[in-house]
Motif scaffolding. Structure first.
Motif, mmCIF file in Angstrom:
data_model
loop_
_atom_site.group_PDB
_atom_site.id
_atom_site.type_symbol
_atom_site.label_atom_id
_atom_site.label_comp_id
_atom_site.label_asym_id
_atom_site.label_seq_id
_atom_site.Cartn_x
_atom_site.Cartn_y
_atom_site.Cartn_z
ATOM 1 N N GLU A 209 55.209 -36.728 -99.276
ATOM 2 C CA GLU A 209 54.698 -36.976 -97.938
ATOM 3 C C GLU A 209 55.839 -37.159 -96.941
ATOM 4 O OE1 GLU A 209 52.109 -40.339 -98.109
ATOM 5 O OE2 GLU A 209 50.511 -39.224 -99.155
ATOM 6 N N LEU A 210 55.584 -36.732 -95.721
ATOM 7 C CA LEU A 210 56.474 -36.994 -94.600
ATOM 8 C C LEU A 210 55.934 -38.177 -93.813
ATOM 9 C CD1 LEU A 210 56.995 -33.336 -93.348
ATOM 10 C CD2 LEU A 210 58.641 -34.715 -94.638
ATOM 11 N N ALA A 211 56.833 -39.006 -93.299
ATOM 12 C CA ALA A 211 56.428 -40.176 -92.516
ATOM 13 C C ALA A 211 57.317 -40.301 -91.290
ATOM 14 C CB ALA A 211 56.535 -41.446 -93.361
ATOM 15 N N ASP A 212 56.750 -40.819 -90.212
ATOM 16 C CA ASP A 212 57.512 -41.013 -88.984
ATOM 17 C C ASP A 212 58.728 -41.883 -89.257
ATOM 18 O OD1 ASP A 212 57.659 -40.695 -86.044
ATOM 19 O OD2 ASP A 212 57.478 -42.878 -86.073
ATOM 20 N N GLY A 213 59.885 -41.427 -88.794
ATOM 21 C CA GLY A 213 61.116 -42.172 -88.989
ATOM 22 C C GLY A 213 61.847 -41.847 -90.277
ATOM 23 N N GLN A 214 61.208 -41.137 -91.169
ATOM 24 C CA GLN A 214 61.856 -40.729 -92.419
ATOM 25 C C GLN A 214 63.063 -39.836 -92.114
ATOM 26 O OE1 GLN A 214 59.070 -38.741 -94.940
ATOM 27 N NE2 GLN A 214 60.579 -38.103 -96.470
ATOM 28 N N VAL A 215 64.108 -39.970 -92.896
ATOM 29 C CA VAL A 215 65.307 -39.153 -92.712
ATOM 30 C C VAL A 215 65.491 -38.240 -93.924
ATOM 31 C CG1 VAL A 215 67.809 -39.149 -92.395
ATOM 32 C CG2 VAL A 215 66.400 -40.880 -91.252
ATOM 33 N N LEU A 216 65.552 -36.951 -93.672
ATOM 34 C CA LEU A 216 65.853 -35.962 -94.697
ATOM 35 C C LEU A 216 67.311 -35.548 -94.528
ATOM 36 C CD1 LEU A 216 62.686 -33.702 -94.253
ATOM 37 C CD2 LEU A 216 62.957 -35.643 -95.816
ATOM 38 N N THR A 217 68.066 -35.553 -95.602
ATOM 39 C CA THR A 217 69.482 -35.203 -95.527
ATOM 40 C C THR A 217 69.747 -33.934 -96.309
ATOM 41 O OG1 THR A 217 70.089 -37.536 -95.316
ATOM 42 C CG2 THR A 217 71.836 -36.004 -95.920
ATOM 43 N N ILE A 218 70.372 -32.971 -95.653
ATOM 44 C CA ILE A 218 70.742 -31.724 -96.308
ATOM 45 C C ILE A 218 72.157 -31.370 -95.896
ATOM 46 C CG2 ILE A 218 69.726 -30.268 -94.482
ATOM 47 C CD1 ILE A 218 69.808 -29.493 -98.268
ATOM 48 N N ALA A 219 72.996 -31.082 -96.887
ATOM 49 C CA ALA A 219 74.392 -30.694 -96.637
ATOM 50 C C ALA A 219 75.089 -31.698 -95.725
ATOM 51 C CB ALA A 219 74.451 -29.287 -96.050
#
Length: 206
Positions: free
Chosen positions: A106-116
């Motif tokens: 699930e995605l949630a408001d304020g969630q941080v996804l980190t890539i590279a």
């Protein structure tokens, strides 16, 4: 290793409320030479795989669950092992297209996804769809808005699961508060900037 944004346009159809329309979709790939995420796996898993060019796909991020934005997601996930991420408020729309396949997270408001090494912050921007999200990459000076904000105005709200006052509120409070130079990468059509769109908010509400 430099992070970059790759852009792919795929073609197919969008169906909802008994109608079907031909559409061209923007697929955005964010990453470096070794890993990436895909924002909206639209229409053509093979074309997206080719654009990944051997990079490890860490996640398939859905800005919302209209069928033209998610139709290739299960096939792309099966080919790569990547997880499909969707805001839970869009599960009813998801199930219309993929009743036998559930997103992996699930995605949630304020969630941080980190890539590279680059962070993308999830902004819940409902209106076009109840679970619509935008992804703000501060270090890249860009926001991926799906169908919430386009060059020239908000996304459509004339069909099921959508609401015009809600999308205007999302744009006003979550997107137009970003720096004006922020590049807006949309779900369809050309890019724009926050600064180019902000002056038109009152026109959209008339």
């Amino acid at each position: 290793m430099a992070v970059r944004v790759d852009h792919l346009v795929t073609s197919g159809t969008f169906s909802l409320d008994g109608g079907t329309w031909d559409v061209d979709n923007n697929v955005w790939i964010v990453g470096d030479d070794t890993e990436a995420i895909v924002i909206d796996a639209a229409h053509d898993a093979d074309a997206i795989l080719a654009a990944l060019d051997g990079r490890t796909l860490r996640a398939i991020v859905c800005t919302h669950a209209h069928d033209d934005h998610i139709d290739a997601a299960p096939a792309l996930a099966a080919a790569t092992g990547a997880r499909i991420l969707l805001h839970p408020a869009d599960q009813p729309l998801w199930k219309q297209t993929h009743p036998d396949h559930t997103p992996d997270g699930e995605l949630a408001d304020g969630q941080v996804l980190t890539i590279a090494g680059t962070d993308l912050t999830v902004l819940h921007t409902p209106g076009h769809a109840p679970g619509a999200v935008s992804l703000y990459a501060r270090d890249l000076g860009t926001v991926f808005t799906g169908d919430t904000l386009f060059r020239g105005g908000p996304g459509a709200t004339g069909r099921s699961f959508s609401d015009f006052p809600t999308i205007i509120e999302s744009i006003r409070t979550r997107l137009l508060t970003l720096p004006p130079e922020t590049v807006v990468r949309t779900g369809h059509g050309e890019t724009t900037t926050i600064g180019a769109e902000a002056p038109h908010l009152e026109e959209w509400q008339r």
